[in-house]
Design a protein around this motif. Sequence first.
Motif, PDB file in Angstrom:
ATOM      1  N   HIS A  77     -37.373  20.133 -42.981  1.00 17.88           N
ATOM      2  CA  HIS A  77     -38.490  19.818 -42.079  1.00 17.88           C
ATOM      3  C   HIS A  77     -39.753  20.594 -42.395  1.00 17.88           C
ATOM      4  O   HIS A  77     -40.665  20.636 -41.578  1.00 17.88           O
ATOM      5  CB  HIS A  77     -38.051  20.032 -40.633  1.00 17.88           C
ATOM      6  N   VAL A  78     -39.809  21.226 -43.578  1.00 18.11           N
ATOM      7  CA  VAL A  78     -41.046  21.921 -43.944  1.00 18.11           C
ATOM      8  C   VAL A  78     -42.164  20.872 -44.019  1.00 18.11           C
ATOM      9  O   VAL A  78     -41.950  19.760 -44.502  1.00 18.11           O
ATOM     10  CB  VAL A  78     -40.860  22.696 -45.283  1.00 18.11           C
ATOM     11  N   ALA A  79     -43.325  21.196 -43.449  1.00 15.75           N
ATOM     12  CA  ALA A  79     -44.504  20.316 -43.517  1.00 15.75           C
ATOM     13  C   ALA A  79     -44.232  18.894 -43.011  1.00 15.75           C
ATOM     14  O   ALA A  79     -44.753  17.923 -43.562  1.00 15.75           O
ATOM     15  CB  ALA A  79     -45.059  20.280 -44.946  1.00 15.75           C
ATOM     16  N   ASP A  80     -43.452  18.781 -41.967  1.00 14.38           N
ATOM     17  CA  ASP A  80     -43.201  17.450 -41.386  1.00 14.38           C
ATOM     18  C   ASP A  80     -44.419  16.981 -40.587  1.00 14.38           C
ATOM     19  O   ASP A  80     -45.074  17.781 -39.906  1.00 14.38           O
ATOM     20  CB  ASP A  80     -41.972  17.496 -40.453  1.00 14.38           C
ATOM     21  N   PRO A  81     -44.718  15.665 -40.624  1.00 19.00           N
ATOM     22  CA  PRO A  81     -45.926  15.192 -39.937  1.00 19.00           C
ATOM     23  C   PRO A  81     -45.857  15.192 -38.406  1.00 19.00           C
ATOM     24  O   PRO A  81     -46.857  15.486 -37.759  1.00 19.00           O
ATOM     25  CB  PRO A  81     -46.093  13.755 -40.464  1.00 19.00           C
ATOM     26  N   LEU A  82     -44.698  14.875 -37.814  1.00 16.93           N
ATOM     27  CA  LEU A  82     -44.669  14.769 -36.345  1.00 16.93           C
ATOM     28  C   LEU A  82     -45.015  16.101 -35.655  1.00 16.93           C
ATOM     29  O   LEU A  82     -45.944  16.152 -34.838  1.00 16.93           O
ATOM     30  CB  LEU A  82     -43.315  14.236 -35.855  1.00 16.93           C
ATOM     31  N   PRO A  83     -44.328  17.191 -35.983  1.00 17.26           N
ATOM     32  CA  PRO A  83     -44.701  18.440 -35.303  1.00 17.26           C
ATOM     33  C   PRO A  83     -46.134  18.873 -35.611  1.00 17.26           C
ATOM     34  O   PRO A  83     -46.799  19.456 -34.745  1.00 17.26           O
ATOM     35  CB  PRO A  83     -43.682  19.457 -35.821  1.00 17.26           C
ATOM     36  N   ALA A  84     -46.620  18.564 -36.820  1.00 17.66           N
ATOM     37  CA  ALA A  84     -48.000  18.952 -37.155  1.00 17.66           C
ATOM     38  C   ALA A  84     -48.991  18.232 -36.248  1.00 17.66           C
ATOM     39  O   ALA A  84     -49.982  18.822 -35.782  1.00 17.66           O
ATOM     40  CB  ALA A  84     -48.294  18.637 -38.619  1.00 17.66           C
ATOM     41  N   ALA A  85     -48.726  16.947 -35.974  1.00 18.48           N
ATOM     42  CA  ALA A  85     -49.610  16.186 -35.081  1.00 18.48           C
ATOM     43  C   ALA A  85     -49.623  16.835 -33.694  1.00 18.48           C
ATOM     44  O   ALA A  85     -50.671  16.954 -33.046  1.00 18.48           O
ATOM     45  CB  ALA A  85     -49.134  14.735 -34.986  1.00 18.48           C
ATOM     46  N   VAL A  86     -48.459  17.292 -33.262  1.00 15.48           N
ATOM     47  CA  VAL A  86     -48.382  17.942 -31.948  1.00 15.48           C
ATOM     48  C   VAL A  86     -49.136  19.283 -31.982  1.00 15.48           C
ATOM     49  O   VAL A  86     -49.877  19.617 -31.044  1.00 15.48           O
ATOM     50  CB  VAL A  86     -46.909  18.140 -31.530  1.00 15.48           C
TER      51      VAL A  86
ATOM     52  N   GLU B 107     -46.736   9.765 -29.882  1.00  7.63           N
ATOM     53  CA  GLU B 107     -46.850   8.315 -30.050  1.00  7.63           C
ATOM     54  C   GLU B 107     -47.542   7.983 -31.384  1.00  7.63           C
ATOM     55  O   GLU B 107     -47.083   7.121 -32.138  1.00  7.63           O
ATOM     56  CB  GLU B 107     -47.683   7.764 -28.897  1.00  7.63           C
ATOM     57  N   GLU B 108     -48.636   8.707 -31.647  1.00  3.55           N
ATOM     58  CA  GLU B 108     -49.382   8.451 -32.891  1.00  3.55           C
ATOM     59  C   GLU B 108     -48.512   8.737 -34.118  1.00  3.55           C
ATOM     60  O   GLU B 108     -48.522   7.995 -35.101  1.00  3.55           O
ATOM     61  CB  GLU B 108     -50.658   9.288 -32.924  1.00  3.55           C
ATOM     62  N   ALA B 109     -47.748   9.842 -34.026  1.00  2.08           N
ATOM     63  CA  ALA B 109     -46.859  10.165 -35.148  1.00  2.08           C
ATOM     64  C   ALA B 109     -45.815   9.072 -35.305  1.00  2.08           C
ATOM     65  O   ALA B 109     -45.426   8.720 -36.421  1.00  2.08           O
ATOM     66  CB  ALA B 109     -46.192  11.515 -34.923  1.00  2.08           C
ATOM     67  N   GLY B 110     -45.392   8.517 -34.170  1.00  4.57           N
ATOM     68  CA  GLY B 110     -44.422   7.420 -34.211  1.00  4.57           C
ATOM     69  C   GLY B 110     -44.985   6.212 -34.950  1.00  4.57           C
ATOM     70  O   GLY B 110     -44.269   5.515 -35.666  1.00  4.57           O
ATOM     71  N   GLU B 111     -46.288   5.984 -34.772  1.00  4.49           N
ATOM     72  CA  GLU B 111     -46.908   4.848 -35.474  1.00  4.49           C
ATOM     73  C   GLU B 111     -47.115   5.146 -36.955  1.00  4.49           C
ATOM     74  O   GLU B 111     -47.037   4.256 -37.792  1.00  4.49           O
ATOM     75  CB  GLU B 111     -48.259   4.519 -34.837  1.00  4.49           C
ATOM     76  N   LYS B 112     -47.390   6.427 -37.283  1.00  6.08           N
ATOM     77  CA  LYS B 112     -47.687   6.753 -38.694  1.00  6.08           C
ATOM     78  C   LYS B 112     -46.433   7.228 -39.429  1.00  6.08           C
ATOM     79  O   LYS B 112     -45.893   6.514 -40.249  1.00  6.08           O
ATOM     80  CB  LYS B 112     -48.775   7.816 -38.743  1.00  6.08           C
ATOM     81  N   ALA B 113     -45.999   8.455 -39.159  1.00  4.02           N
ATOM     82  CA  ALA B 113     -44.789   8.969 -39.819  1.00  4.02           C
ATOM     83  C   ALA B 113     -44.233  10.141 -39.034  1.00  4.02           C
ATOM     84  O   ALA B 113     -44.983  10.997 -38.568  1.00  4.02           O
ATOM     85  CB  ALA B 113     -45.117   9.426 -41.229  1.00  4.02           C
ATOM     86  N   VAL B 114     -42.928  10.161 -38.902  1.00  4.74           N
ATOM     87  CA  VAL B 114     -42.242  11.247 -38.209  1.00  4.74           C
ATOM     88  C   VAL B 114     -41.846  12.321 -39.218  1.00  4.74           C
ATOM     89  O   VAL B 114     -41.957  13.518 -38.969  1.00  4.74           O
ATOM     90  CB  VAL B 114     -40.990  10.689 -37.484  1.00  4.74           C
ATOM     91  N   HIS B 115     -41.406  11.875 -40.385  1.00  3.37           N
ATOM     92  CA  HIS B 115     -40.790  12.787 -41.351  1.00  3.37           C
ATOM     93  C   HIS B 115     -41.061  12.247 -42.749  1.00  3.37           C
ATOM     94  O   HIS B 115     -41.236  11.035 -42.925  1.00  3.37           O
ATOM     95  CB  HIS B 115     -39.280  12.827 -41.074  1.00  3.37           C
ATOM     96  N   MET B 116     -41.106  13.151 -43.728  1.00  3.50           N
ATOM     97  CA  MET B 116     -41.283  12.700 -45.118  1.00  3.50           C
ATOM     98  C   MET B 116     -40.495  13.593 -46.071  1.00  3.50           C
ATOM     99  O   MET B 116     -40.073  14.691 -45.670  1.00  3.50           O
ATOM    100  CB  MET B 116     -42.766  12.784 -45.509  1.00  3.50           C
TER     101      MET B 116
END
Length: 443
Positions: free
Chosen positions: A300-309, A65-74
């Motif tokens: 998907h290297v260094a993607d934010p959503l999986p890192a948050a998980v 959820e938090e990643a959804g609010e901030k960023a999923v991918h960059m």
Amino acid sequence: MTEDLKSSAQEFLVRYGGDQFPELFTSAKGSIVVDVKGREILDFTSGQMCATIGHNHPAILTALEEAGEKAVHMFSGMIPEVVVKLAEKLSSWLPSPLKKSLFVSTGGESNEAALRMAKMFTGGYEVIALGGSWHGTGAGASAVSYASDRRGYGPSMPGTYVIPEPNAYRCPIEHCRDVCDQTCLKVGMNMFDMASRGEGAAIIAEPILSAGGVIVPPQDYFKTLKAEAHRREMVLVYDEAQTAFGRIGVPFGAEYFDSVPDIMTVSKTLGGGVPLAAVITTDTIEANVHEKGFTFYTSHVADPLPAAVGLAVLATIEIENLVLKASEKGAYLRARLEDLQQKYEAIGDVRGAGLLLGVELVKDRESREPDHELGAVTTRRCFELGLSMNIRRRPERGAVWRIAPPLTVKESEIDQGVDVLDRALGESQIKLKKNMVRGMSIL
Ligand SMILES: Cc1ncc(COP(=O)(O)O)c(C=O)c1O
């Protein structure tokens, strides 16, 4: 609707191997998965060995959820803050001098990255792996996987070698029985030296060979393996896809065997079910390959959503004390399986560490001939009775249940699972005896 979807599955999905289940599945929570009929099934495989903190843990859902609010991918060149936080957190778990991480999506991918790194660092290209290993399905990782079917996919990567695995119960060179004296390693390295072009890069190994049948090498095996690698100017890579972050009752295989590799890969148990993997190495190796232009650039290297998980998974393991729990519950489960071994001649061996356990089925304990038929029938019956278990079937190498519930499993769930196994094994033996009288085979 359900029947429609089942026929759509036949019509629209590529069949990718593995078991076929009678129903589709809808949800999962803790140690339970649920099918479309609402039937609850106890999951003793932790999904695909990923869900160590249990399916759909609230911490994972909050992180999503938090990643959804901030960023999923960059853009892959942008480093999200959360990725740095995860790298920092990971380094606090890691045995020194392992320190620097690169985050990717899957275990196979992390091993591709590790092998590229090893090749660039050493300047060599030859890679040794152990018999019964499984490192992934990409070109590099599948070339060094020997538990998988290698036929039908064209040539393998040049420069890949296999050495016999240290399986004390089923010695691949038929030398030891029950205690591995590591002659397999000596023989393997001698054979490698005969075949090598002198361009060694890496030895890659799972600390406990999981797909190969939950094989636990002797305690000092990895110290010897590391010395053998370094003597040939190769690096040692541990693939800790299944062993990292507490599954085996200590944080890593590196600690279990008191031997730290030059490169480590982690995957399944880092994302707890979300695709996240890492290749980790030392300052020295990272600096060396960076200097030489190392790249591993993916979408998907260094993607934010999986890192948050990943951060949430590590925090949960710490907060819920799951490393210790894996050790305690593993001891409990193992004791219950050893009781079953007293009851059933067909259980030839119970082995493993923490909550990564193997139960090997044999026709008799003296010959140790694998009992694949009993394995298949019992696994099917377990599922009918509400227990999902994975059987590793390798023709000459045994029929082994890999038993690995989430680290959050309750003692009552362990009891329930073992009771189902007990009942299924008893019933399957009776069924097979009856069929033998009638001259039928179930496989
Ligand atoms: C030890 C090990 N390494 C690598 C892999 C491959 O991981 P993935 O399926 O995420 O690519 C697996 C998968 O089962 C594994 O068991």
